[in-house]
Structures are given as structure tokens and as C-alpha cells.
Design an enzyme around this catalytic site. Structure first.
Site, PDB file in Angstrom:
ATOM      1  N   ASP A  15       0.816  -1.220   0.000  1.00  0.00           N
ATOM      2  CA  ASP A  15       0.000   0.000   0.000  1.00  0.00           C
ATOM      3  C   ASP A  15       0.846   1.264   0.000  1.00  0.00           C
ATOM      4  O   ASP A  15       0.618   2.188  -0.790  1.00  0.00           O
ATOM      5  CB  ASP A  15      -0.933   0.031   1.222  1.00  0.00           C
ATOM      6  CG  ASP A  15      -1.958  -1.091   1.171  1.00  0.00           C
ATOM      7  OD1 ASP A  15      -2.274  -1.553   0.063  1.00  0.00           O
ATOM      8  OD2 ASP A  15      -2.437  -1.502   2.252  1.00  0.00           O
ATOM      9  N   ARG A  95       1.188   5.905  17.249  1.00  0.00           N
ATOM     10  CA  ARG A  95       0.749   6.839  16.194  1.00  0.00           C
ATOM     11  C   ARG A  95       1.082   8.295  16.494  1.00  0.00           C
ATOM     12  O   ARG A  95       1.552   9.007  15.607  1.00  0.00           O
ATOM     13  CB  ARG A  95      -0.750   6.668  15.894  1.00  0.00           C
ATOM     14  CG  ARG A  95      -1.165   5.427  15.052  1.00  0.00           C
ATOM     15  CD  ARG A  95      -0.076   4.661  14.497  1.00  0.00           C
ATOM     16  NE  ARG A  95      -0.441   3.607  13.558  1.00  0.00           N
ATOM     17  CZ  ARG A  95       0.279   2.524  13.351  1.00  0.00           C
ATOM     18  NH1 ARG A  95       1.384   2.318  14.038  1.00  0.00           N
ATOM     19  NH2 ARG A  95      -0.061   1.616  12.454  1.00  0.00           N
ATOM     20  N   ASP A 124      -6.229   4.279  13.144  1.00  0.00           N
ATOM     21  CA  ASP A 124      -4.905   4.873  12.970  1.00  0.00           C
ATOM     22  C   ASP A 124      -4.933   6.191  12.200  1.00  0.00           C
ATOM     23  O   ASP A 124      -4.187   7.114  12.516  1.00  0.00           O
ATOM     24  CB  ASP A 124      -3.967   3.870  12.295  1.00  0.00           C
ATOM     25  CG  ASP A 124      -3.628   2.707  13.227  1.00  0.00           C
ATOM     26  OD1 ASP A 124      -3.633   2.926  14.447  1.00  0.00           O
ATOM     27  OD2 ASP A 124      -3.370   1.590  12.735  1.00  0.00           O
ATOM     28  N   SER A 175      -3.482  -8.246   8.671  1.00  0.00           N
ATOM     29  CA  SER A 175      -2.902  -6.918   8.804  1.00  0.00           C
ATOM     30  C   SER A 175      -2.234  -6.862  10.168  1.00  0.00           C
ATOM     31  O   SER A 175      -2.879  -7.065  11.198  1.00  0.00           O
ATOM     32  CB  SER A 175      -4.015  -5.870   8.686  1.00  0.00           C
ATOM     33  OG  SER A 175      -3.516  -4.625   9.100  1.00  0.00           O
TER      34      SER A 175
HETATM   35  N1  ARG Z   1      -7.120  -2.344  16.643  1.00  0.00           N
HETATM   36  C1  ARG Z   1      -5.859  -1.864  17.083  1.00  0.00           C
HETATM   37  C2  ARG Z   1      -5.904  -0.382  17.331  1.00  0.00           C
HETATM   38  O1  ARG Z   1      -6.812   0.253  16.883  1.00  0.00           O
HETATM   39  C3  ARG Z   1      -4.753  -2.257  16.166  1.00  0.00           C
HETATM   40  C4  ARG Z   1      -4.618  -1.489  14.893  1.00  0.00           C
HETATM   41  C5  ARG Z   1      -3.584  -2.082  14.029  1.00  0.00           C
HETATM   42  N2  ARG Z   1      -3.251  -1.231  12.940  1.00  0.00           N
HETATM   43  C6  ARG Z   1      -2.846  -1.684  11.750  1.00  0.00           C
HETATM   44  N3  ARG Z   1      -2.564  -0.789  10.857  1.00  0.00           N
HETATM   45  N4  ARG Z   1      -2.777  -2.974  11.479  1.00  0.00           N
HETATM   46  O2  ARG Z   1      -5.069   0.178  17.970  1.00  0.00           O
END
Ligand code: ARG
Length: 399
Positions: A15, A95, A124, A175
């Protein structure tokens, strides 16, 4: 005339690789790729090189290890931060730090925009953009994945036609996001909350059935809310966390399976591996139970939940998070002591705790002859404690 520049949070995956080309095509911008070292196991040099191969004009690795551990993980540990009582907010903590470095690199390189590869469905994007807005309200934010209207197949076609290497092996169906504080796994067959996670989901933790048959005891010493010694060895947090990930992971500790409420309104099924976070939060809580008064401890539970929610919801750089953090910090001055744990086949069980600042008073607690508790005061205490209830119950006609 030189082109406008955009700083892209780059992961090395399909991506964000496609995003490099797409930003050049669509926005006619020069792309500077940035990847942060947050303790993830990938080879960052390969990722750095890949960005250049795909066409970035510059590609940077930012070593943010120490900053992440000391300024994000340590405060979250003091808060015993668990979103919905289970998730140690590992991704959520990273983040705002990524955002901070995107903004800094943009400033240093005279870039007018920053970009990220998040989709429109996740948390995110919110965390990155709220942080960027707080740190530099004037910078443009571009989210290619949210803007381009390409299906997965079209994206692969786009990659091929632009000479971007597409993984030949059947792509990892999940992911994944990783840093020191945890590993998160979503998508693929995990999207059915009824399906048990297959073994290939887990990378940091041994299946508890295959974990060592002998239990292992560990001791963790905390000073003012921070772990400083593991099994008689003084370690910085940057050394201690990976070591504990390894140790507890070996015993199958730290697997989390949950249905989680995302900020954008959907429920999602999430798997986490967080061995160090699991043990450290449990150990920190044990020292708190000895050293905090009941009222502070109970009030702190509420603060902890609010804190985890605030960080999860992308409000790291907010007055509420800072105020909650200040409250938490003020409770940690005497949170010093040792917790002893037994690690065995997926479980981490406390077996002992001690502290020089302990409020546990043997002579008050004991039932033997050295008992100093004032039994006679209990009678009057209960009379007054129960008084409002007695008056109320009479009005209900209970008596
Ligand atoms: N659900 C988790 C959160 O919101 C993990 C997110 C994982 N992010 C990713 N880009 N795979 O913090």
C-alpha cells in the site's frame, strides 16, 4: 521550479509503496519516505532501500526506540492502560509519535504535506491526523488509501505497471502492526469472531500447550512506578521490555482475543500478542495494591479507563490526556517494590509482593495475638455506616 514535497509514513508494504508512485502521479510531488524504529523486528534498512527503488527522493529511518519507550510506553504502564480492559494500546501509543516525526521531517526538509497509508475504516488515520493537526495545523494531510478508488486487484495492476514489486508468495492474509509494547493482528479469517485463531497468527508467543513444562519464577523491581530490575539485573526499560517479551512469550503469555469497539463506530475482531505488557501491568498493579491507599487506588481505576480510551481515540496531545497523566504521575511517588510471578503455560500468576513503602500492616491484618486492630471501634463505625441505609429501608416498608 522544484516540486512540492510530501513526507510519507512508509512501511515497505504494497500500500505505501503504491502510495509513493500515486503521490507522484496524482499530486506531482516529491516523496520523502520515513520509517520509525519502534522495536519492530523487520529489517528497516531493506524498507529504507525499497522506498528509494520505488521512487522516493529520500528515505529516512528515524530511531525512535528510546523516545517511544520512555515517553509513551512508560506513562501508559503507570496508567495500567488497557482499552476495554484487554488491549494494552500498543498501536495507539505509536501513532502520535509517528505523527510527531512526520511533522519534524517535513519541517526539516521544507515539505508542505505529510501522507500515511491508513484506510478510512480504522483508528490509525484518526490518531495520526489529530496528532498532526495539534502539532502543525498548517500542514496538508494526504491519505492516498482513502482517496484512490482502486480495488485490491487494481492496486496490484497499478503496482505491476509501475514496476513495484508485488510479493509473489500468497500475501500474508493478516494486517499486522508491531512495536515493543505489542503485536496486533487483524483481518483474514479472523474477521469471523467465531473462528479460533490459527497457529500462524502468533509470532511472539509459544502455544501454551507447547510451553515449557517447568514453571519459571521471575522478580520485577519497580521504582516510583517504573520497572528497573528483572531477576536481579538492572535494566533500562529499553532492555527490559524486549527481554520480558521473550521470556513471557516463551511461556505462551500475553495472547489476547477480543471484539473491540473502534472509534469509527464498528466492532472488529482483534488478536494481540503482548507478553511484556501483560506481565508488567500485572506486576505494577501488585505494587500499587501494597502502596496506594484504597481511595487513591479505586479512583485511579476510573482514571486508567478514561486514559486508555483517550489514547485509543487519538487524543494523546489533548488537555484531558495530560491532566489524567498528571494525576497518575502524582500517585506514583511511592509505587516502589518487588513483585514475584510464576510463568507457566500461558499464565502469569503473582506469588508474592513486597515494598519498603508498603501500607500493609501485619499487626492490623493478623488474627493472632499481636493483633492491634481496634475491634471495639468497629461497632460504632458500623452503626454510622449503616445508618442512612437503615433510615431508607424503613421508608421502603422493609422493616
Ligand atoms: N485495533 C488496534 C488499534 O486500533 C490495532 C490497529 C492495528 N493497525 C494496523 N494498521 N494494522 O489500535
Amino acid at each position: 521550479m522544484s516540486k512540492e514535497k510530501v513526507v510519507l509514513a512508509y512501511s515497505g508494504g504494497l500500500d505505501t509503496s503504491v502510495a509513493i508512485k500515486w503521490l507522484q502521479d496524482k499530486y506531482n510531488m516529491d516523496v520523502i519516505a520515513v520509517v520509525l524504529n519502534l522495536g519492530q523486528p523487520e529489517n528497516l534498512l531493506l524498507i529504507q532501500r525499497k522506498a528509494l527503488e520505488v521512487g522516493a527522493i529520500d528515505s529516512l529511518i528515524v530511531d525512535a526506540n528510546k523516545e517511544f519507550i520512555n515517553d509513551f510506553v512508560a506513562p501508559a504502564l503507570e496508567a495500567n492502560a488497557l482499552y476495554e480492559k484487554k488491549y494494552p494500546i500498543s498501536t495507539a501509543l505509536s501513532r502520535p509519535l509517528i505523527a510527531k516525526h512526520l511533522v519534524e521531517v517535513a519541517k526539516a526538509h521544507g515539505a508542505s504535506a505529510v501522507a500515511h497509508g491508513c484506510t478510512g475504516k480504522g483508528n490509525d488515520q484518526v490518531r495520526l491526523e489529530t496528532a498532526i493537526m495539534a502539532l502543525n495545523p498548517d500542514i496538508k494531510i494526504i491519505a492516498p488509501q482513502r482517496e484512490w478508488v482502486m480495488s485490491r486487484e487494481e492496486e496490484i495492476e497499478y503496482a505491476k505497471s509501475h514496476n513495484i514489486e508485488v510479493p509473489v508468495t500468497k500475501a500474508d492474509p493478516y494486517s499486522v502492526d508491531e512495536n515493543f509494547w505489542g503485536r496486533s493482528i487483524e483481518a483474514g479469517m479472523l474477521e469471523d469472531p467465531w473462528v479460533e485463531p490459527p497457529p500462524d497468527v502468533f509470532k511472539w508467543t509459544t502455544n501454551p500447550v507447547d510451553a515449557p513444562d517447568t514453571p519459571e519464577y521471575i522478580e520485577l523491581v519497580f521504582e516510583q512506578g517504573k520497572p528497573v530490575i528483572l531477576n536481579d539485573q538492572s535494566l533500562s526499560l529499553l532492555e527490559l521490555v524486549p527481554e520480558l517479551n521473550r521470556l513471557a512469550g516463551k511461556h505462551g503469555i500475553g495472547r489476547v482475543d477480543m471484539v473491540e469497539n473502534r472509534l469509527v463506530g464498528i466492532k472488529s475482531r482483534e488478536i494481540y500478542e503482548c507478553p511484556a505488557a501483560t506481565v508488567l501491568i500485572a506486576a505494577h498493579r501488585e505494587i500499587e495494591t501494597l502502596t496506594l491507599t484504597r481511595d487513591v487506588l479505586h479512583y485511579k481505576y476510573d482514571v486508567e479507563e478514561a486514559y486508555a480510551r483517550e489514547v485509543y481515540f487519538g487524543k494523546w496531545y489533548s488537555p484531558l490526556r495530560l491532566a489524567l497523566q498528571a494525576f497518575i504521575a502524582s500517585t506514583q511517588h511511592h509505587v516502589s517494590g518487588t513483585a514475584r510471578f510464576k510463568l507457566y503455560k500461558g499464565h502469569c500468576r503473582v506469588v508474592g509482593r513486597k515494598s519498603p513503602a508498603s501500607l500493609y500492616d501485619y499487626n492490623l491484618a493478623t488474627y493472632d495475638r499481636s493483633d492491634e486492630f481496634s475491634h471495639e471501634s468497629a461497632k460504632g463505625f458500623i452503626e454510622l455506616w449503616g445508618l442512612p441505609g437503615k433510615v431508607w429501608a424503613k421508608k421502603q416498608g422493609w422493616q
